[in-house]
Design an enzyme around this catalytic site. Sequence first.
Site, PDB file in Angstrom:
ATOM      1  N   LYS A  33     -18.440  18.354 -51.908  1.00 28.00           N
ATOM      2  CA  LYS A  33     -17.125  18.732 -50.610  1.00 28.00           C
ATOM      3  C   LYS A  33     -16.375  17.562 -51.508  1.00 28.00           C
ATOM      4  O   LYS A  33     -16.066  16.518 -52.217  1.00 28.00           O
ATOM      5  CB  LYS A  33     -17.543  17.675 -49.985  1.00 28.00           C
ATOM      6  CG  LYS A  33     -17.040  18.071 -48.323  1.00 28.00           C
ATOM      7  CD  LYS A  33     -16.545  17.259 -47.147  1.00 28.00           C
ATOM      8  CE  LYS A  33     -17.036  15.760 -47.464  1.00 28.00           C
ATOM      9  NZ  LYS A  33     -15.077  15.515 -47.565  1.00 28.00           N
ATOM     10  N   ASP A  60     -12.294  20.149 -48.712  1.00 27.52           N
ATOM     11  CA  ASP A  60     -11.828  19.404 -46.730  1.00 27.52           C
ATOM     12  C   ASP A  60     -10.792  18.325 -46.807  1.00 27.52           C
ATOM     13  O   ASP A  60     -10.733  17.609 -46.795  1.00 27.52           O
ATOM     14  CB  ASP A  60     -13.378  18.319 -46.980  1.00 27.52           C
ATOM     15  CG  ASP A  60     -13.434  17.234 -45.004  1.00 27.52           C
ATOM     16  OD1 ASP A  60     -12.682  17.990 -44.080  1.00 27.52           O
ATOM     17  OD2 ASP A  60     -13.697  16.761 -45.900  1.00 27.52           O
ATOM     18  N   LYS A  62      -8.984  19.597 -44.023  1.00 26.15           N
ATOM     19  CA  LYS A  62      -8.206  18.900 -42.816  1.00 26.15           C
ATOM     20  C   LYS A  62      -6.686  19.662 -41.932  1.00 26.15           C
ATOM     21  O   LYS A  62      -6.132  18.367 -41.669  1.00 26.15           O
ATOM     22  CB  LYS A  62      -8.912  17.225 -42.232  1.00 26.15           C
ATOM     23  CG  LYS A  62     -10.411  17.065 -42.574  1.00 26.15           C
ATOM     24  CD  LYS A  62     -10.493  16.051 -42.057  1.00 26.15           C
ATOM     25  CE  LYS A  62     -11.821  15.401 -42.500  1.00 26.15           C
ATOM     26  NZ  LYS A  62     -12.224  14.510 -44.133  1.00 26.15           N
ATOM     27  N   ASP A  65      -1.278  20.923 -38.527  1.00 27.79           N
ATOM     28  CA  ASP A  65       0.255  21.806 -38.071  1.00 27.79           C
ATOM     29  C   ASP A  65       0.523  22.136 -37.609  1.00 27.79           C
ATOM     30  O   ASP A  65      -0.375  22.332 -36.729  1.00 27.79           O
ATOM     31  CB  ASP A  65       0.893  21.922 -40.076  1.00 27.79           C
ATOM     32  CG  ASP A  65       1.916  20.804 -40.782  1.00 27.79           C
ATOM     33  OD1 ASP A  65       3.250  21.112 -39.251  1.00 27.79           O
ATOM     34  OD2 ASP A  65       2.341  20.461 -41.108  1.00 27.79           O
ATOM     35  N   THR A 124     -15.378  11.527 -37.515  1.00 30.67           N
ATOM     36  CA  THR A 124     -16.953  10.525 -37.093  1.00 30.67           C
ATOM     37  C   THR A 124     -16.339   9.480 -37.137  1.00 30.67           C
ATOM     38  O   THR A 124     -17.339   8.457 -37.154  1.00 30.67           O
ATOM     39  CB  THR A 124     -17.891  11.363 -37.664  1.00 30.67           C
ATOM     40  OG1 THR A 124     -17.290  11.297 -39.389  1.00 30.67           O
ATOM     41  CG2 THR A 124     -18.603  12.597 -37.595  1.00 30.67           C
ATOM     42  N   ARG A 186     -26.135   8.353 -41.679  1.00 33.59           N
ATOM     43  CA  ARG A 186     -26.789   7.484 -42.754  1.00 33.59           C
ATOM     44  C   ARG A 186     -28.405   7.345 -42.338  1.00 33.59           C
ATOM     45  O   ARG A 186     -29.005   7.167 -41.448  1.00 33.59           O
ATOM     46  CB  ARG A 186     -25.807   6.398 -42.204  1.00 33.59           C
ATOM     47  CG  ARG A 186     -24.394   5.931 -42.083  1.00 33.59           C
ATOM     48  CD  ARG A 186     -23.837   5.562 -44.300  1.00 33.59           C
ATOM     49  NE  ARG A 186     -22.767   5.520 -43.817  1.00 33.59           N
ATOM     50  CZ  ARG A 186     -22.118   6.400 -44.686  1.00 33.59           C
ATOM     51  NH1 ARG A 186     -22.510   7.355 -44.604  1.00 33.59           N
ATOM     52  NH2 ARG A 186     -20.413   6.192 -44.269  1.00 33.59           N
ATOM     53  N   ARG A 216     -20.310   8.263 -49.088  1.00 32.57           N
ATOM     54  CA  ARG A 216     -20.977   6.493 -50.071  1.00 32.57           C
ATOM     55  C   ARG A 216     -23.230   6.514 -50.305  1.00 32.57           C
ATOM     56  O   ARG A 216     -23.157   5.403 -51.521  1.00 32.57           O
ATOM     57  CB  ARG A 216     -20.443   5.778 -49.677  1.00 32.57           C
ATOM     58  CG  ARG A 216     -18.912   5.999 -50.130  1.00 32.57           C
ATOM     59  CD  ARG A 216     -17.505   4.667 -48.705  1.00 32.57           C
ATOM     60  NE  ARG A 216     -18.353   5.711 -47.354  1.00 32.57           N
ATOM     61  CZ  ARG A 216     -17.160   5.190 -45.687  1.00 32.57           C
ATOM     62  NH1 ARG A 216     -17.032   4.462 -45.925  1.00 32.57           N
ATOM     63  NH2 ARG A 216     -17.221   6.327 -45.545  1.00 32.57           N
TER      64      ARG A 216
HETATM   65  O1  LIG Z   1     -15.594  13.772 -39.020  1.00 33.32           O
HETATM   66  C1  LIG Z   1     -15.386  13.645 -40.287  1.00 33.32           C
HETATM   67  C2  LIG Z   1     -14.690  14.636 -40.556  1.00 33.32           C
HETATM   68  C3  LIG Z   1     -15.414  14.505 -42.191  1.00 33.32           C
HETATM   69  N1  LIG Z   1     -15.872  13.010 -42.780  1.00 33.32           N
HETATM   70  C4  LIG Z   1     -15.337  13.411 -44.601  1.00 33.32           C
HETATM   71  O2  LIG Z   1     -17.132  13.305 -44.380  1.00 33.32           O
HETATM   72  C5  LIG Z   1     -17.758  12.409 -45.501  1.00 33.32           C
HETATM   73  C6  LIG Z   1     -18.170  11.315 -45.563  1.00 33.32           C
HETATM   74  O3  LIG Z   1     -18.640  10.740 -47.372  1.00 33.32           O
HETATM   75  P1  LIG Z   1     -19.427   8.349 -46.263  1.00 33.32           P
HETATM   76  O4  LIG Z   1     -18.815   8.360 -47.030  1.00 33.32           O
HETATM   77  O5  LIG Z   1     -20.824   9.289 -46.349  1.00 33.32           O
HETATM   78  O6  LIG Z   1     -18.698   8.260 -45.095  1.00 33.32           O
HETATM   79  C7  LIG Z   1     -15.640  11.946 -46.098  1.00 33.32           C
HETATM   80  O7  LIG Z   1     -15.496  12.652 -47.183  1.00 33.32           O
HETATM   81  C8  LIG Z   1     -14.921  12.253 -44.893  1.00 33.32           C
HETATM   82  O8  LIG Z   1     -13.607  12.376 -45.431  1.00 33.32           O
HETATM   83  C9  LIG Z   1     -16.205  13.211 -41.368  1.00 33.32           C
HETATM   84  O9  LIG Z   1     -16.435  11.530 -42.047  1.00 33.32           O
HETATM   85  N2  LIG Z   1     -16.064  12.619 -40.490  1.00 33.32           N
END
Ligand SMILES: O=c1ccn([C@@H]2O[C@H](COP(=O)(O)O)[C@@H](O)[C@H]2O)c(=O)[nH]1
Length: 239
Positions: A33, A60, A62, A65, A124, A186, A216
């Site tokens: 991504k 991604d 997002k 607009d 999220t 997670r 992460r």
């Molecule tokens: O609602 C959302 C939409 C996109 N993301 C993206 O997913 C990854 C999650 O990364 P982690 O490090 O596993 O938290 C990140 O690139 C966000 O921009 C999201 O988390 N929630």
Amino acid sequence: MNAEQQIIVALDVPDLASAIALVEQLPQVHFWKVGLELFTSSGPAILEVLKSRQKRIFLDLKFHDIPNTVAGACRAAASYGVDLLTIHATAGRDALKAATEAVQIGAAQAGVKPPKLIAISLLTSISSRQLAFDLKIPLELPEYALEMALMAQEMGLDGAVCSPQEVAQLRQTCKDDFLLVCPGVRPTWAEKGDQKRSLTPAQAIQAGANYLVIGRPITAAAEPELAWRRISQELTTVA
Ligand SMILES: O=c1ccn([C@@H]2O[C@H](COP(=O)(O)O)[C@@H](O)[C@H]2O)c(=O)[nH]1
């Protein structure tokens, strides 16, 4: 599709060199991504790098607009030949409709396959409390996420991004071929960080996610390859 192919790893790094280093460190990752940080710093060059290595790409960005601007951005993004592309459902019905038409046009003009267009239902990182008190949304969070996903489905989008905590409800209500993509995943051994509505990788797949987005827990791990293997292993336990 095997379980590993359902994992999309978030390439959230500050520059192109760090992105290439990570892609080379994790050759087994099949789907990456590219998000706001990397695309803003480095532009589309990373997409060519990934394509030259036969990787699948979730762009991604997002978009959020007015319809005309969203359509222009979607046309440009679709020309890159990526697999998934995001827009916020809260851009509204007209913008969603304009986006679905624009990805077809952009891809056709570039002679590539159109991306699946996926709506963000609710980030999220937002909790029920924040939804009610900061965003002043009077619906319960699961109902709100469902309404956003159903609006996206009605406007012809291919899927929604939702948290693992809502995915079972969306899976039951949306069409079978509506893609459900879950960030906020997670493993039990990882820090939650800013994610507010998480479940484990196995729980998210069991609940009906088509894809998991994981950043992460893998990319910031002391040993990213070991973290990837632990998550892949966890997914083999899902029936
Ligand atoms: O609602 C959302 C939409 C996109 N993301 C993206 O997913 C990854 C999650 O990364 P982690 O490090 O596993 O938290 C990140 O690139 C966000 O921009 C999201 O988390 N929630």
